[in-house]
Design a protein around this motif. Structure first.
Motif, short mmCIF file in Angstrom:
data_model
loop_
_atom_site.label_atom_id
_atom_site.label_comp_id
_atom_site.label_asym_id
_atom_site.label_seq_id
_atom_site.Cartn_x
_atom_site.Cartn_y
_atom_site.Cartn_z
N PRO A 47 0.66 -1.38 0.05
CA PRO A 47 0.01 0.05 -0.34
C PRO A 47 0.77 1.40 -0.05
N VAL A 48 0.25 2.09 -0.62
CA VAL A 48 1.04 3.61 -0.57
C VAL A 48 0.12 4.71 -0.14
N LEU A 49 0.80 5.58 0.58
CA LEU A 49 0.04 6.65 1.32
C LEU A 49 0.71 7.75 0.68
N ASP A 84 5.52 7.06 12.43
CA ASP A 84 5.90 5.80 13.18
C ASP A 84 4.21 4.91 13.39
N ALA A 85 3.06 6.05 13.69
CA ALA A 85 1.91 5.76 13.88
C ALA A 85 1.30 5.02 12.70
N LEU A 86 1.40 5.63 11.70
CA LEU A 86 1.11 5.03 10.04
C LEU A 86 1.72 3.71 9.90
N ARG A 87 3.11 3.50 10.34
CA ARG A 87 3.59 2.25 10.16
C ARG A 87 3.15 1.23 10.87
N GLN A 88 2.86 1.62 12.30
CA GLN A 88 1.97 0.78 13.31
C GLN A 88 0.86 0.41 12.59
N MET A 90 -0.28 0.11 9.73
CA MET A 90 -0.07 -0.56 8.34
C MET A 90 1.23 -0.80 8.29
N PRO A 91 1.98 -2.01 8.76
CA PRO A 91 3.47 -1.88 8.65
C PRO A 91 4.09 -2.02 7.22
N GLU A 176 -6.19 7.71 10.65
CA GLU A 176 -7.60 7.35 10.61
C GLU A 176 -8.00 6.78 9.26
N LEU A 177 -7.36 7.37 8.10
CA LEU A 177 -7.75 6.72 7.07
C LEU A 177 -7.10 5.24 6.85
N LEU A 178 -5.98 5.11 7.35
CA LEU A 178 -5.17 3.70 7.12
C LEU A 178 -6.06 2.62 8.22
N ARG A 179 -6.64 3.38 9.30
CA ARG A 179 -7.44 2.62 10.23
C ARG A 179 -8.69 2.16 9.75
#
Length: 185
Positions: A47-49, A84-88, A90-91, A176-179
């Motif tokens: 996935p790409v943010l 870090d939260a983004l990678r947590q 969605m690693p 939130e979007l990744l969540r």
């Protein structure tokens, strides 16, 4: 942000066509790390943010003095702070920025803002125009991308967050979007 606000975002006229839209293939964008990136191929592997942004330009160059205080700098710093939260959440996510500026200008922006992710240049607008991404016109007549966060998965736009009116909230909203994406899987 609840499901209703995410749904309302997707109804914005400037991006209504993007959710589920296939990504352009065979378009290589220059990265600030010196490599070329094909977002279609990358999104097939992970996935790409992607954070769309624009910085103030003076005489064809990013004005770093103005850029440091610009809303897009706040946006990029907010994403950097939440990396870090983004990678947590969605690693395997690849976090990137996209702008219409030259790669050298973007390298200076990345270094000046001490970003821990790379920025991509679509100077020729090959990717931007094929996706009909939302643009804005600067006072000097030049065009720039409007702030937007996109999640690219398996060769298409999976989710997006637009418009982004509060640049300091972009990082938190990206988490939130990744969540929402991981909750939908």
């Amino acid at each position: 942000m609840g499901a209703n606000s995410a749904h309302a975002v997707e109804k914005d006229d400037a991006v209504f066509h993007l959710p589920g839209h296939p990504l352009p293939a065979l378009v290589t964008l220059n990265s600030t790390d010196g490599s070329g990136v094909d977002l279609f191929m990358l999104s097939l592997r992970r996935p790409v943010l992607l954070n769309l942004f624009a910085m103030p330009v003076r005489s064809g160059q990013v004005d770093l003095g103005a850029a440091a205080q610009h809303e897009s700098a706040q946006q990029l710093r907010a994403v950097n702070a939440e990396l870090d939260a983004l990678r947590q959440e969605m690693p395997d996510v690849a976090v990137l920025g996209l702008s219409l500026h030259e790669p050298e200008c973007l390298r200076r922006v990345r270094d000046e803002l001490q970003l821990r992710f790379e920025l991509l240049s679509d100077r020729q607008r090959a990717w931007t125009d094929r996706l009909e991404l939302p643009l804005q016109r600067w006072d000097d007549g030049s065009m720039a991308l409007r702030r937007c966060t996109m999640l690219l998965v398996e060769g298409q736009v999976s989710r997006l967050d637009f418009p982004l009116r509060q640049p300091t909230e972009v990082g938190r909203r990206a988490v939130e979007l990744l969540r929402r994406e991981t909750g939908a899987m």
